[in-house]
Scaffold this motif. Structure first.
Motif, PDB file in Angstrom:
ATOM      1  N   PRO A 162       0.816  -1.231   0.000  1.00 14.53           N
ATOM      2  CA  PRO A 162       0.000   0.000   0.000  1.00 14.53           C
ATOM      3  C   PRO A 162       0.840   1.267   0.000  1.00 14.53           C
ATOM      4  O   PRO A 162       0.425   2.287  -0.574  1.00 14.53           O
ATOM      5  CB  PRO A 162      -0.812  -0.113   1.295  1.00 14.53           C
ATOM      6  N   SER A 220       1.743   1.898  -3.526  1.00 18.90           N
ATOM      7  CA  SER A 220       0.521   2.185  -4.282  1.00 18.90           C
ATOM      8  C   SER A 220       0.028   3.607  -4.030  1.00 18.90           C
ATOM      9  O   SER A 220      -0.427   4.291  -4.948  1.00 18.90           O
ATOM     10  CB  SER A 220      -0.574   1.173  -3.912  1.00 18.90           C
ATOM     11  N   TYR A 231       0.521   7.147   6.579  1.00 18.94           N
ATOM     12  CA  TYR A 231       0.692   5.700   6.390  1.00 18.94           C
ATOM     13  C   TYR A 231       2.166   5.305   6.461  1.00 18.94           C
ATOM     14  O   TYR A 231       2.500   4.239   6.985  1.00 18.94           O
ATOM     15  CB  TYR A 231       0.096   5.250   5.049  1.00 18.94           C
TER      16      TYR A 231
END
Length: 316
Positions: free
Chosen positions: A160, A163, A200
């Motif tokens: 992720p 991405s 993140y």
């Protein structure tokens, strides 16, 4: 319209950086760097060969050391192609998707190293704090499962991360600070809101290296408690001596990692050469020094090396 499109799509390439201002000497500068890479690869391959060929080293501690050596080899090979292209061939451009691929493997192997160091700390904790159950706890199937968990855990978090970066548009200058693609370095060139990426990215670091480092510290607190409770001074020294190599390796890994993170967070205006040096210290020092430390501080590996050389001399 063309101008608008150029500012809302990722650039075709990023520009990797060698040592700014010394581009004409890059081919000579590449010699010591190639030597360092060769030392890292040969040293870790030697550790793997010794552990594989010496039956006395077929034990949990050395299986984890093998994981560390494999990870260091992969980490070195991840950045070697771009380093060679920049210094030997002056080919500093890297396609965006290639950059993302390198970044994925670089961060994956880096965080895997943190997880392997935690596994090695767990090994020392069981060996010292619960030695009677050491063999029954750290069986070969358990060690294999630990290896699988390390790979799955880090890979699942890194996919992720890459991405999220791939979806961003890039419109600023694309000159990177290193001869490899590093996540914070690439992200700063995005011309969109990167708060989600930052959050993140922080979550990924805290849930891997952050948790790992806390668990390593806790393991050593428990180890120290057990060691200080030993009646024999000789026993205390022997127990601590088995941990010295691991403690050195942990420091060699975490100190450059923290230093590079701080540099990217607060290093505005710092010369590019500092970024270059810190980046290479972060990537190469652990890979080069880990096999040296274990060869010097581990008597079983020293004996295996002497045995190997004596066998060769006998054959001659």
């Amino acid at each position: 319209m063309d101008s608008f499109n150029n500012t809302n799509h990722s650039p075709v390439t990023f520009i990797l950086t060698g040592i700014h201002g010394l581009e004409a000497q890059h081919i000579w500068i590449s010699i010591p760097f190639c030597a360092v890479y060769a030392t890292a690869l040969l040293g870790n391959c030697a550790i793997l060969f010794i552990i594989k060929t010496e039956p006395s080293l077929h034990a949990p501690m050395y299986y984890f050391l093998s994981m560390l050596a494999i990870n260091d080899i992969n980490l070195s090979l991840t950045t070697l192609p771009t380093m060679l292209s920049v210094f030997l061939y002056n080919a500093s451009e890297i396609y965006f998707d290639t950059c993302l691929t390198q970044m994925f493997f670089l961060h994956t192997f880096s965080l895997m190293e943190s997880s392997v160091l935690l596994a090695m700390a767990f090994d020392r904790f069981i060996a010292i704090c619960n030695p009677l159950r050491y063999a029954s706890i750290l069986t070969n199937p358990v060690i294999a499962k630990i290896g699988v968990v390390i790979v799955v855990r880090v890979t699942a978090l890194e996919i992720p991360l890459v991405s999220l970066l791939k979806r961003l548009p890039f419109c600023k200058t694309n000159l990177l600070s290193h001869s490899f693609c590093f996540y914070p370095d690439v992200m700063k060139f995005a011309c969109a809101d990167t708060r989600l990426n930052s959050v993140y990215g922080l979550f990924t670091i805290l849930s891997t290296a952050g948790i790992d480092s806390v668990c390593i510290i806790f393991s050593y607190l428990m180890i120290m408690k057990t060691v200080l409770g030993m009646a024999s001074r000789e026993g205390r020294l022997k127990a601590l001596n088995t941990c010295v190599s691991h403690i050195c390796v942990v420091l060699i890994f975490y100190i450059p990692m923290i230093g590079l993170a701080v540099l990217h967070r607060f290093g505005n205006g710092v010369p590019l050469v500092i970024f270059f040096l810190m980046g290479n210290v972060y990537l190469l020092f652990p890979s080069v020094l880990n096999p040296i430390i274990y060869s010097i501080k581990t008597k079983q590996i020293q004996k295996a090396i002497l045995k190997m050389f004596s066998a060769k001399q006998d054959n001659i």
